[in-house]
Motif scaffolding. Structure first.
Motif, mmCIF file in Angstrom:
data_model
loop_
_atom_site.group_PDB
_atom_site.id
_atom_site.type_symbol
_atom_site.label_atom_id
_atom_site.label_comp_id
_atom_site.label_asym_id
_atom_site.label_seq_id
_atom_site.Cartn_x
_atom_site.Cartn_y
_atom_site.Cartn_z
ATOM 1 N N GLY A 271 36.962 -17.774 -16.578
ATOM 2 C CA GLY A 271 36.426 -17.053 -17.709
ATOM 3 C C GLY A 271 36.318 -17.893 -18.973
ATOM 4 O O GLY A 271 36.488 -19.110 -18.966
ATOM 5 N N SER A 272 36.057 -17.201 -20.075
ATOM 6 C CA SER A 272 35.982 -17.822 -21.393
ATOM 7 C C SER A 272 36.151 -16.713 -22.419
ATOM 8 O O SER A 272 36.461 -15.574 -22.048
ATOM 9 N N ARG A 273 35.956 -17.000 -23.674
ATOM 10 C CA ARG A 273 36.160 -16.000 -24.707
ATOM 11 C C ARG A 273 35.245 -14.790 -24.465
ATOM 12 O O ARG A 273 34.036 -14.912 -24.444
ATOM 13 N N GLY A 274 35.858 -13.637 -24.262
ATOM 14 C CA GLY A 274 35.108 -12.416 -24.015
ATOM 15 C C GLY A 274 34.814 -12.147 -22.551
ATOM 16 O O GLY A 274 34.304 -11.082 -22.214
ATOM 17 N N PHE A 275 35.120 -13.111 -21.679
ATOM 18 C CA PHE A 275 34.868 -12.958 -20.241
ATOM 19 C C PHE A 275 36.176 -13.183 -19.491
ATOM 20 O O PHE A 275 36.765 -14.260 -19.575
ATOM 21 N N PRO A 276 36.650 -12.184 -18.759
ATOM 22 C CA PRO A 276 37.983 -12.246 -18.148
ATOM 23 C C PRO A 276 38.170 -13.391 -17.158
ATOM 24 O O PRO A 276 37.240 -13.788 -16.456
ATOM 25 N N ASN A 277 39.398 -13.887 -17.123
ATOM 26 C CA ASN A 277 39.840 -14.846 -16.122
ATOM 27 C C ASN A 277 40.107 -14.073 -14.837
ATOM 28 O O ASN A 277 40.904 -13.139 -14.814
ATOM 29 N N LEU A 278 39.449 -14.460 -13.753
ATOM 30 C CA LEU A 278 39.586 -13.735 -12.487
ATOM 31 C C LEU A 278 40.603 -14.369 -11.545
ATOM 32 O O LEU A 278 40.764 -13.906 -10.419
ATOM 33 N N THR A 279 41.278 -15.418 -12.009
ATOM 34 C CA THR A 279 42.222 -16.104 -11.140
ATOM 35 C C THR A 279 43.671 -15.718 -11.424
ATOM 36 O O THR A 279 44.574 -16.185 -10.731
ATOM 37 N N ASP A 280 43.901 -14.916 -12.473
ATOM 38 C CA ASP A 280 45.265 -14.465 -12.756
ATOM 39 C C ASP A 280 45.432 -13.034 -12.242
ATOM 40 O O ASP A 280 44.565 -12.506 -11.543
ATOM 41 N N ASN A 281 46.535 -12.419 -12.574
ATOM 42 C CA ASN A 281 46.792 -11.053 -12.117
ATOM 43 C C ASN A 281 46.696 -10.037 -13.247
ATOM 44 O O ASN A 281 47.271 -8.954 -13.170
ATOM 45 N N ASP A 282 45.979 -10.406 -14.310
ATOM 46 C CA ASP A 282 45.786 -9.493 -15.429
ATOM 47 C C ASP A 282 44.403 -8.853 -15.284
ATOM 48 O O ASP A 282 43.380 -9.539 -15.390
ATOM 49 N N TRP A 283 44.384 -7.548 -15.029
ATOM 50 C CA TRP A 283 43.128 -6.846 -14.752
ATOM 51 C C TRP A 283 42.919 -5.728 -15.767
ATOM 52 O O TRP A 283 43.821 -4.936 -16.023
ATOM 53 N N LEU A 284 41.721 -5.679 -16.318
ATOM 54 C CA LEU A 284 41.399 -4.619 -17.285
ATOM 55 C C LEU A 284 41.276 -3.267 -16.602
ATOM 56 O O LEU A 284 41.678 -2.245 -17.154
ATOM 57 N N TYR A 285 40.685 -3.236 -15.415
ATOM 58 C CA TYR A 285 40.443 -1.974 -14.711
ATOM 59 C C TYR A 285 41.223 -1.858 -13.408
ATOM 60 O O TYR A 285 41.133 -0.839 -12.730
ATOM 61 N N GLY A 286 41.954 -2.882 -13.036
ATOM 62 C CA GLY A 286 42.716 -2.855 -11.790
ATOM 63 C C GLY A 286 42.229 -3.926 -10.840
ATOM 64 O O GLY A 286 41.035 -4.244 -10.811
ATOM 65 N N GLY A 287 43.162 -4.485 -10.055
ATOM 66 C CA GLY A 287 42.821 -5.589 -9.179
ATOM 67 C C GLY A 287 42.790 -5.256 -7.710
ATOM 68 O O GLY A 287 42.712 -6.165 -6.869
ATOM 69 N N GLU A 288 42.804 -3.972 -7.372
ATOM 70 C CA GLU A 288 42.696 -3.598 -5.960
ATOM 71 C C GLU A 288 41.264 -3.820 -5.467
ATOM 72 O O GLU A 288 40.306 -3.710 -6.246
ATOM 73 N N PRO A 289 41.079 -4.140 -4.191
ATOM 74 C CA PRO A 289 39.725 -4.407 -3.664
ATOM 75 C C PRO A 289 38.720 -3.300 -3.971
ATOM 76 O O PRO A 289 37.565 -3.575 -4.312
ATOM 77 N N GLU A 290 39.161 -2.040 -3.845
ATOM 78 C CA GLU A 290 38.244 -0.924 -4.103
ATOM 79 C C GLU A 290 37.766 -0.919 -5.556
ATOM 80 O O GLU A 290 36.605 -0.627 -5.849
ATOM 81 N N THR A 291 38.684 -1.254 -6.474
ATOM 82 C CA THR A 291 38.321 -1.275 -7.903
ATOM 83 C C THR A 291 37.385 -2.428 -8.207
ATOM 84 O O THR A 291 36.420 -2.277 -8.965
ATOM 85 N N ILE A 292 37.667 -3.581 -7.637
ATOM 86 C CA ILE A 292 36.800 -4.741 -7.842
ATOM 87 C C ILE A 292 35.397 -4.457 -7.307
ATOM 88 O O ILE A 292 34.387 -4.779 -7.943
ATOM 89 N N GLN A 293 35.331 -3.840 -6.141
ATOM 90 C CA GLN A 293 34.025 -3.502 -5.559
ATOM 91 C C GLN A 293 33.269 -2.516 -6.444
ATOM 92 O O GLN A 293 32.054 -2.652 -6.630
ATOM 93 N N GLN A 294 33.980 -1.554 -7.009
ATOM 94 C CA GLN A 294 33.358 -0.590 -7.920
ATOM 95 C C GLN A 294 32.823 -1.290 -9.165
ATOM 96 O O GLN A 294 31.729 -0.984 -9.649
ATOM 97 N N THR A 295 33.598 -2.251 -9.665
ATOM 98 C CA THR A 295 33.185 -2.990 -10.856
ATOM 99 C C THR A 295 31.913 -3.781 -10.596
ATOM 100 O O THR A 295 30.977 -3.766 -11.400
ATOM 101 N N ILE A 296 31.865 -4.477 -9.467
ATOM 102 C CA ILE A 296 30.683 -5.271 -9.137
ATOM 103 C C ILE A 296 29.474 -4.372 -8.901
ATOM 104 O O ILE A 296 28.362 -4.682 -9.346
ATOM 105 N N THR A 297 29.690 -3.265 -8.239
ATOM 106 C CA THR A 297 28.579 -2.373 -7.882
ATOM 107 C C THR A 297 28.012 -1.651 -9.092
ATOM 108 O O THR A 297 26.796 -1.673 -9.335
#
Length: 304
Positions: free
Chosen positions: A153-179
């Protein structure tokens, strides 16, 4: 050419194309015979290289027929393909249709590749080396522009390699975010909080994550935080994944942790937008991308 603002322009373009071809045919036949009183030995007055003179001869037969065939080809092309204004042509060809056909063919081929992963759990897909390679290519094509090629990531864009998730890091949540995408809105409080209050609140927010802060100002900012910010970030500042409100007690900062940056966020707000990809990617691709993103922060699923 179906986007004309009126039929006039469609007819105008069609008329120019047809009249141009008809005029070329007329010009061709008008020059196939010598005018009366003109001899093939008459000199036109054009001379090159001292003695190379241009005579007034009629067009050669082979050239005339080649020109005529070109005109006939042009008329046939305009009858079959778009070119006469908004006329679609007898074959109904369009670049959009051709693209859709190529895309459909490509998706059929890709479906065969993705088929083996459809019945696998996302975490199992993330552990598969071939699936990770496919997911990485998808990520670089569709996600790296914002999250970076290393997904940090960068300023304003989340880092996806850590365990800090704005909406949750479960596969179902990630899929919902992408979709479906996300819209993370931090409202502006400039109308209810002045600059001094914002600065005190920033000091309190810094204290929540153990950063250096002024205890007196932080004490004043605590009341403002609880009356204004706690609705989204929680009374203890740990955030709310249902709203996409960040946890303010850790050391992960989306826009920065300085007082000036936090004050700017309070007074001006932020509007983070993650675009939906359901119209861009097939469900199979979204699933592969989900597995890759999940694996980035889960070392058991994929290597970082």
């Amino acid at each position: 050419m179906s986007d004309f603002i009126s039929d006039f322009w469609s007819y105008y373009i069609a008329a120019i194309a047809l009249i141009g071809i008809v005029w070329c045919v007329w010009l061709l036949f008008s020059q196939r015979k010598m005018p009366k009183g003109v001899s093939t030995t008459d000199d036109t007055g054009h001379v090159w290289d001292g003695d190379l003179r241009e005579l007034n001869n009629p067009l050669p037969r082979w050239w005339m027929w080649m020109f005529l065939l070109a005109c006939i080809f042009g008329l046939g092309y305009l009858a079959l393909y778009p070119g006469l204004g908004s006329y679609a042509g007898m074959l109904k060809f369009s670049t959009q249709g051709e693209l859709a056909a190529h895309r459909e063919a490509a998706e059929k081929t890709q479906h065969q590749i993705y088929a083996k992963y459809l019945n696998m759990d996302i975490k199992q897909v993330a552990a598969d080396p071939d699936a990770r390679e496919i997911g990485q290519r998808l990520f670089l094509n569709y996600c790296a522009q914002c999250h970076g090629s290393d997904a940090r990531g960068s300023r304003g864009f989340p880092n996806l390699t850590d365990n800090d998730w704005l909406y949750g890091g479960e596969p179902e949540t990630i899929q919902q975010t992408i979709t479906k995408g996300r819209n993370g809105v931090m409202p502006s409080f400039a109308s209810t909080i002045d600059a001094k209050q914002a600065g005190d609140t920033a000091q309190y927010v810094r204290s929540l994550s153990g950063l250096s802060s002024d205890p007196i100002r932080a004490s004043r900012g605590e009341s403002t935080f609880k009356s204004t910010c706690a609705a989204c970030h929680g009374a203890n500042g740990k955030g709310n994944q249902a709203l996409g409100a960040p946890n303010l007690t850790d050391n992960t900062w989306l826009y920065g942790s300085s007082e000036a940056t936090i004050v700017d966020a309070i007074l001006k707000g932020h509007n983070g937008h993650m675009p939906a990809h359901e119209e861009i990617l097939t469900p199979e691709r979204i699933r592969m991308l989900t597995a890759y993103v999940w694996g980035l922060s889960n070392t058991g699923g994929a290597a970082k």
